[in-house]
Design a protein around this motif. Structure first.
Motif, PDB file in Angstrom:
ATOM      1  N   SER A   1       0.809  -1.219   0.000  1.00 28.04           N
ATOM      2  CA  SER A   1       0.000   0.000   0.000  1.00 28.04           C
ATOM      3  C   SER A   1       0.844   1.272   0.000  1.00 28.04           C
TER       4      SER A   1
ATOM      5  N   HIS B   1       5.922 -10.741   7.794  1.00 33.13           N
ATOM      6  CA  HIS B   1       7.116 -10.529   6.954  1.00 33.13           C
ATOM      7  C   HIS B   1       7.301  -9.040   6.676  1.00 33.13           C
TER       8      HIS B   1
ATOM      9  N   LYS C   1      -4.402  -6.326  10.221  1.00 33.15           N
ATOM     10  CA  LYS C   1      -3.036  -6.325  10.787  1.00 33.15           C
ATOM     11  C   LYS C   1      -3.042  -6.329  12.316  1.00 33.15           C
TER      12      LYS C   1
HETATM   13  O1  LIG Z   1       6.451  -7.723  -2.087  1.00 34.88           O
HETATM   14  C1  LIG Z   1       5.349  -7.903  -1.609  1.00 34.88           C
HETATM   15  O2  LIG Z   1       4.747  -8.976  -1.702  1.00 34.88           O
HETATM   16  C2  LIG Z   1       4.659  -6.760  -0.910  1.00 34.88           C
HETATM   17  O3  LIG Z   1       5.348  -5.597  -1.174  1.00 34.88           O
HETATM   18  C3  LIG Z   1       4.519  -6.998   0.579  1.00 34.88           C
HETATM   19  O4  LIG Z   1       5.724  -7.353   1.178  1.00 34.88           O
HETATM   20  C4  LIG Z   1       3.876  -5.811   1.264  1.00 34.88           C
HETATM   21  O5  LIG Z   1       4.801  -4.776   1.426  1.00 34.88           O
HETATM   22  C5  LIG Z   1       3.332  -6.202   2.606  1.00 34.88           C
HETATM   23  O6  LIG Z   1       2.500  -7.307   2.459  1.00 34.88           O
HETATM   24  C6  LIG Z   1       2.558  -5.055   3.235  1.00 34.88           C
HETATM   25  O7  LIG Z   1       1.507  -4.730   2.418  1.00 34.88           O
HETATM   26  P1  LIG Z   1       0.520  -3.539   2.740  1.00 34.88           P
HETATM   27  O8  LIG Z   1       1.323  -2.297   2.766  1.00 34.88           O
HETATM   28  O9  LIG Z   1      -0.435  -3.546   1.598  1.00 34.88           O
HETATM   29  O10 LIG Z   1      -0.079  -3.834   4.049  1.00 34.88           O
END
Ligand SMILES: O=C(O)[C@H](O)[C@@H](O)[C@H](O)[C@H](O)COP(=O)(O)O
Length: 253
Positions: free
Chosen positions: A45, A146, A200
């Motif tokens: 996001s 992660h 989250k």
């Molecule tokens: O490479 C990826 O698969 C995404 O970039 C992932 O790591 C993302 O940064 C997180 O899942 C947080 O996602 P949100 O900011 O949408 O919560």
């Protein structure tokens, strides 16, 4: 670490402009202290938030910015999964970051070589430092805890030598990626997590307050000397018992 701040906003609508202001402030500080601002970006996001909020800042000058990627998916730049591709279309086209200031992977290389090539680019950009010291890293956190492409239980969490590592077995597609390692993340002058939404809440509590079970990757982000900020929203903060800052409207960090 110079203290962790957990700051919550009613929603990402209020969070976004504060994040953009924080980035601009740290950029000005870095440029006046050492002539440039090095920023590491993440996907998720953050792409749309930064692409909306940074160009909206008055008189943002990115001519002395150097921008890298905390992790990147090994897909071509025109693939909708490419983090670089998304930023190129949504952000870089709207602000004056010089092309030479964007450190991107070479997605035509096999994953091991791609990680070596990106390592070389970082080393060339930070020639004085064994471990690159970014002025600011912007991170997201997945629902499994992660961050970057550092996944729970993965051997890459133990990496101490490499500054960038390949990963071929990412549990989240696409499977092939390159990622900064924890030594680089924890060397940054300022690390900012942005994590919003009720999905989250449980993982955020586990990461910020601990508890039973293994320590999740996002909880291993503890900058050695730098600042650590968690910018979240009230739905994500719903399960927390720790002290959370709630700045009023128009507040700056
Ligand atoms: O490479 C990826 O698969 C995404 O970039 C992932 O790591 C993302 O940064 C997180 O899942 C947080 O996602 P949100 O900011 O949408 O919560």
């Amino acid at each position: 670490m110079s203290g962790r701040r957990v700051v919550s906003f009613p929603s990402s609508v209020e969070l976004g402009p504060v994040l953009a202001h924080l980035v601009a402030c740290r950029a000005a500080k870095a440029i006046s202290s050492h002539g440039r601002f090095s920023l590491g970006l993440s996907g998720g996001s953050l792409v749309s938030m930064l692409s909306k909020e940074l160009p909206a800042l008055p008189q943002l000058d990115c001519s002395k910015w150097v921008v890298g990627f905390c992790d990147e998916r090994l897909v071509s730049f025109d693939d909708p999964e490419s983090t670089y591709g998304l930023y190129k279309n949504q952000l870089f086209s709207k602000v004056n970051i010089p092309d030479s200031g964007v450190l991107a992977i070479n997605p035509s290389l096999p994953v091991e070589e791609c990680a070596e090539d990106y390592t070389r680019k970082l080393k060339e950009t930070f020639p004085q430092e064994d471990i690159p010291m970014f002025d600011m890293l912007l991170l997201g956190m997945g629902p499994d805890g992660h961050t970057c492409s550092l996944f729970p239980g993965h051997p890459l969490l133990e990496e101490t030598e490499k500054i960038v590592a390949p990963i071929s077995d990412s549990p989240k597609p696409p499977p092939q990626r390159v990622t900064m390692t924890l030594p680089v993340v924890n060397s940054a002058r300022c690390v900012v997590f942005v994590s919003t939404g009720g999905s989250k809440a449980t993982v955020l509590k586990q990461v910020l307050e601990g508890g039973e079970g293994p320590v999740l990757p996002a909880a291993l982000v503890v900058p050695t000397h730098g600042e650590l900020l968690w910018l979240i929203d009230d739905p994500a903060a719903a399960s927390l018992t720790l002290q959370v800052e709630r700045p009023g409207p128009g507040a700056k960090l």
